[in-house]
Design a protein around this motif. Structure first.
Motif, PDB file in Angstrom:
ATOM      1  N   LEU B  16       0.814  -1.222   0.000  1.00 34.24           N
ATOM      2  CA  LEU B  16       0.000   0.000   0.000  1.00 34.24           C
ATOM      3  C   LEU B  16       0.847   1.272   0.000  1.00 34.24           C
ATOM      4  CD1 LEU B  16      -2.809  -0.925   2.580  1.00 34.24           C
ATOM      5  CD2 LEU B  16      -2.698  -1.459   0.150  1.00 34.24           C
ATOM      6  N   ASN B  17       2.137   1.140  -0.127  1.00 30.90           N
ATOM      7  CA  ASN B  17       3.035   2.301  -0.097  1.00 30.90           C
ATOM      8  C   ASN B  17       2.856   3.167   1.149  1.00 30.90           C
ATOM      9  OD1 ASN B  17       4.215   1.782  -2.641  1.00 30.90           O
ATOM     10  ND2 ASN B  17       2.421   2.671  -3.633  1.00 30.90           N
ATOM     11  N   LEU B  18       2.778   2.527   2.301  1.00 34.27           N
ATOM     12  CA  LEU B  18       2.612   3.293   3.542  1.00 34.27           C
ATOM     13  C   LEU B  18       3.987   3.662   4.094  1.00 34.27           C
ATOM     14  CD1 LEU B  18      -0.148   1.012   5.154  1.00 34.27           C
ATOM     15  CD2 LEU B  18      -0.499   3.103   3.851  1.00 34.27           C
ATOM     16  N   GLU B  19       4.713   4.461   3.312  1.00 32.16           N
ATOM     17  CA  GLU B  19       6.118   4.733   3.643  1.00 32.16           C
ATOM     18  C   GLU B  19       6.314   5.447   4.970  1.00 32.16           C
ATOM     19  OE1 GLU B  19       8.337   6.549   0.376  1.00 32.16           O
ATOM     20  OE2 GLU B  19       6.849   5.672  -0.968  1.00 32.16           O
ATOM     21  N   ASP B  20       5.225   6.082   5.453  1.00 34.18           N
ATOM     22  CA  ASP B  20       5.377   6.818   6.708  1.00 34.18           C
ATOM     23  C   ASP B  20       5.255   5.898   7.922  1.00 34.18           C
ATOM     24  OD1 ASP B  20       2.749   6.410   5.888  1.00 34.18           O
ATOM     25  OD2 ASP B  20       1.993   8.030   7.149  1.00 34.18           O
ATOM     26  N   GLY B  39      -6.321   4.263   9.003  1.00 30.49           N
ATOM     27  CA  GLY B  39      -7.033   5.072   8.013  1.00 30.49           C
ATOM     28  C   GLY B  39      -7.037   4.544   6.599  1.00 30.49           C
ATOM     29  N   LEU B  40      -7.112   3.230   6.430  1.00 34.03           N
ATOM     30  CA  LEU B  40      -7.166   2.685   5.075  1.00 34.03           C
ATOM     31  C   LEU B  40      -8.572   2.856   4.500  1.00 34.03           C
ATOM     32  CD1 LEU B  40      -5.079  -0.587   5.567  1.00 34.03           C
ATOM     33  CD2 LEU B  40      -4.297   1.710   4.964  1.00 34.03           C
ATOM     34  N   ASP B  41      -8.685   2.727   3.163  1.00 33.76           N
ATOM     35  CA  ASP B  41      -9.999   2.911   2.560  1.00 33.76           C
ATOM     36  C   ASP B  41     -10.372   1.739   1.648  1.00 33.76           C
ATOM     37  OD1 ASP B  41      -8.608   3.227   0.218  1.00 33.76           O
ATOM     38  OD2 ASP B  41      -9.177   5.311  -0.115  1.00 33.76           O
ATOM     39  N   ILE B  43     -10.246   1.138  -1.534  1.00 35.81           N
ATOM     40  CA  ILE B  43      -9.281   0.673  -2.535  1.00 35.81           C
ATOM     41  C   ILE B  43      -8.201  -0.187  -1.870  1.00 35.81           C
ATOM     42  CG2 ILE B  43      -7.543   1.380  -4.241  1.00 35.81           C
ATOM     43  CD1 ILE B  43     -10.268   2.105  -5.177  1.00 35.81           C
ATOM     44  N   ASP B  44      -7.798   0.214  -0.665  1.00 40.10           N
ATOM     45  CA  ASP B  44      -6.805  -0.575   0.070  1.00 40.10           C
ATOM     46  C   ASP B  44      -7.328  -1.980   0.352  1.00 40.10           C
ATOM     47  OD1 ASP B  44      -4.953   1.581   0.280  1.00 40.10           O
ATOM     48  OD2 ASP B  44      -6.175   2.436   1.871  1.00 40.10           O
ATOM     49  N   GLU B  47      -6.859  -3.943  -2.593  1.00 40.31           N
ATOM     50  CA  GLU B  47      -5.431  -4.234  -2.749  1.00 40.31           C
ATOM     51  C   GLU B  47      -5.032  -5.392  -1.820  1.00 40.31           C
ATOM     52  OE1 GLU B  47      -2.558  -3.698  -5.170  1.00 40.31           O
ATOM     53  OE2 GLU B  47      -3.916  -1.989  -5.215  1.00 40.31           O
TER      54      GLU B  47
END
Lengths: 361, 85, 194
Positions: B16-20, B39-41, B43-44, B47
């Motif tokens: 999910l590219n949660l780089e933070d 806080g995913l939505d 679309i996640d 995925e």
């Protein structure tokens, strides 16, 4: 502001290659959607609105060429004149050439076929592209920059788009049923259509007045429609205001109606909030499928046919309305006075757009 | 199970590219969706279905099943260990 | 009035002045800038590069403009580029042709207008949006469109040229307010060429 006229130019859809042929099939309730075998990402059979008589491998190039030919037949030298502008509405254009630039062939074909003086303006704004393109064409006319603007809406079927919508679980495995209780999603389709916006009534084909249009963003989510229909609500209000028309005088709404649970629900809420509960409304997606960048244009053409023949076409696929906003879905064709039409669309990126056309007489 | 959970956290961050975020930021019981969690939505969630298929060979036919499975790392890992081929 | 910002690998310009922000030429320059600006918007990491550049440029531009004075319907977004969403298109193509799993999160970004949606969400703006594919940056095109939207009642137009194509990544953004002041094509060209 100058008066703006709108007339239909050309149309090629899964239901045929002329506006009259297509319209007669719509009156009869025929759908252009058929199940295609093993076209899904996992070789699923999927219903598609496919144009059957395209012979080449590249549907986009063939369809755009054929559209240009039809426009030359109809308008002659006018397509090349300095006072004519060409606007293209497409989401993915010639997508089969990816990883190469999918918009290059569009410019090339328009230039070589239509021999038009200027560069075409290409609008790529997801599913509202067609309505936005018509609204922009009207801006060019009302500001006196051009005498004629031809808007071509076009998109074709591709693995790219089919697999994409599959990944979103947005595709129905049955013929789509917009606004129905048991709707399961969209069918994709392909089409090309062209309308002419002009400062004079050229009288080449059935002509109406373009009164106004607008767009509005939901400011909510990039792929999910707003739960309250906020952007659509605001766009329609702006369009009514710009058109100097009130809700009572709208005779028909050509909605977007993709057949997904959330889109159709959102639209119903917006129309309900606007007090448009009793205005006859349909979605044409059951005839052609969702043709993305072409949708707004071909649905405006078919709406003009309804005005020409004074008959409203039913929302095919409807058995029981299943949305929470109170709306008047056309369950049967309806012979009635069709003078003023509202066209709406909504799409990814939170976009919503609308326009109003009115008969001249 | 702990090993699976840690692996899963890293895969989620990657997919999910949660780089933070780093794996330690995602607690096992934390809700993955909605304002209280990370806080995913929607679309996640879709995925995640791709992640399950690619990494664990598990296919979900109906995305609405995801709602329960993807509640937290706990429920996610439990589902994987039960269904892994 | 016109306010402008341009960002690219290694450089940030605000209203024509190069900013003292140390950016490297690495692939990761948008992340560096995000951290440098102290932005706290976790969604940023999930965006495609077009949206990332748009959010970063806007954040920089916001420092010199009082956007609070505009209502939620007042700002029209006029965006364009030549490459559409080609880099995300390529990634999505790979996700289904090589990895056999079409990625939903990549697919939604295979539309160039998603970046205007991201800006609308970021600001809670309900105004008008248009996305145009053009061969090259065209001041004439922007002035035409700005004129259309001003005459329809926009109080400001936020315009952008956001490109992510092959190895080219840059974003030119400018805000024009509807106060009768004239802007020339040359001015718009200078913003792009700095």
């Amino acid at each position: 502001m100058k008066e703006v006229f709108i007339s239909y130019g050309s149309i090629i859809t899964p239901l045929g290659n002329s506006e009259e042929q297509i319209f007669q099939k719509m009156v009869a309730g025929d759908s252009g959607i058929q199940t295609a075998v093993e076209v899904g990402n996992k070789n699923e059979n999927i219903p598609l609105g496919k144009i059957r008589d395209l012979s080449s491998d590249n549907h986009y190039i063939e369809l755009l060429n054929r559209t240009c030919d039809q426009l030359i037949d109809l308008y002659g030298d006018m397509v090349a004149e300095k006072s004519t502008k060409i606007i293209i509405s497409s989401t993915k254009a010639d997508i089969e050439v990816i990883p190469n630039d999918s918009f290059v062939s569009t410019r090339k074909i328009i230039k070589s076929k239509l021999n038009n003086h200027g560069d075409p303006l290409i609008i790529s704004n997801a599913c509202i592209s067609g309505i936005l393109a018509i609204n922009t064409a009207a801006d060019y006319i009302s500001h006196g920059l051009f005498d004629n603007v031809i808007v071509i809406g076009i998109d074709v079927l591709s693995d790219f788009v089919t697999f994409g919508f599959q990944s979103l679980y947005a595709i129905s495995n049955e013929v789509t049923r917009p606004f129905d209780k048991s709707r399961k999603g969209i069918n994709l389709g392909e089409a090309a259509g062209a309308v002419l916006l002009s400062k004079n009534n050229l009288g080449k084909t059935f002509t109406a007045k373009y009164l106004g249009g607008s767009s509005s963003n939901d400011a909510n989510h990039i792929s999910g429609p707003s739960r309250t229909g906020e952007g659509l609500f605001r766009s329609i209000n702006k369009t009514l205001e710009r058109s100097k028309v009130n809700t009572e005088s709208i005779d028909f709404i050509s909605g977007h109606g993709t057949g997904t649970i959330f889109n159709d629900e959102m639209e119903s809420i917006a129309f309900d909030r606007l007090g448009m509960n009793s205005i006859p409304l349909n979605s044409m997606k059951g005839f052609f499928g969702h043709t993305l960048g072409a949708a707004g244009v071909i649905e405006v053409i078919c709406s003009m046919k309804m005005m020409e023949h004074q008959i409203l076409i039913k929302n095919i696929g409807i058995e029981e309305v299943g949305v929470s906003g109170k709306i008047n879905i056309l369950e049967n064709n309806l012979k009635t006075e069709v003078r003023t039409i509202l066209k709406t669309g909504s799409g990814f990126g939170g976009g919503n757009a609308s326009l109003i056309i009115q008969s001249i007489t | 199970m702990t090993e699976l959970k840690e692996k899963l956290k890293a895969q989620i961050i990657e997919q999910l590219n949660l780089e933070d975020l780093s794996p330690v930021d995602i607690k096992d019981e934390m809700p993955l969706f909605g304002e209280d969690g990370i806080g995913l939505d929607s679309i996640d969630a879709l995925e995640f279905i791709v992640l399950l298929e690619q990494n664990y060979g598990i296919t979900i036919k109906d995305p609405s099943e995801g709602k329960e499975i993807f509640q937290s790392i706990n429920s996610f890992a439990e589902y994987i260990s039960k269904n892994k081929a | 009035m016109i306010y402008s910002c341009k960002i690219e690998k290694g450089a940030v310009f605000l209203n024509g002045v190069k900013q003292p922000i140390g950016l490297s030429n690495s692939e990761n320059w948008t992340k560096e800038l995000y951290l440098e600006l102290g932005l706290n918007y976790p969604k940023f990491y999930k965006m495609d590069d077009l949206s990332k550049m748009a959010i970063l440029s806007f954040t920089i531009l916001k420092d010199t403009v009082d956007f609070e004075k505009f209502g939620e319907d007042d700002v029209s977004l006029i965006f364009a580029n030549s490459g559409s969403s080609i880099e995300t298109d390529k990634k999505f193509l790979t996700s289904y042709s090589e990895n056999e799993s079409p990625s939903p999160s990549l697919f939604v970004y295979t539309l160039p207008n998603i970046m205007t949606g991201e800006l609308a969400i970021f600001n809670k703006w309900f105004g008008e949006n248009i996305f145009i594919i053009n061969e090259k940056y065209s001041p004439e095109l922007y002035l035409e469109q700005i004129n259309f939207y001003f005459s329809k009642g926009a109080k400001a137009c936020l315009c952008g040229w956001v490109e992510n194509k092959n190895s080219e990544q840059d974003c030119t953004m400018f805000l024009m307010t509807n106060d009768g002041a004239k802007t020339t094509e040359k001015e718009l060209l200078d913003i792009y060429n700095q």
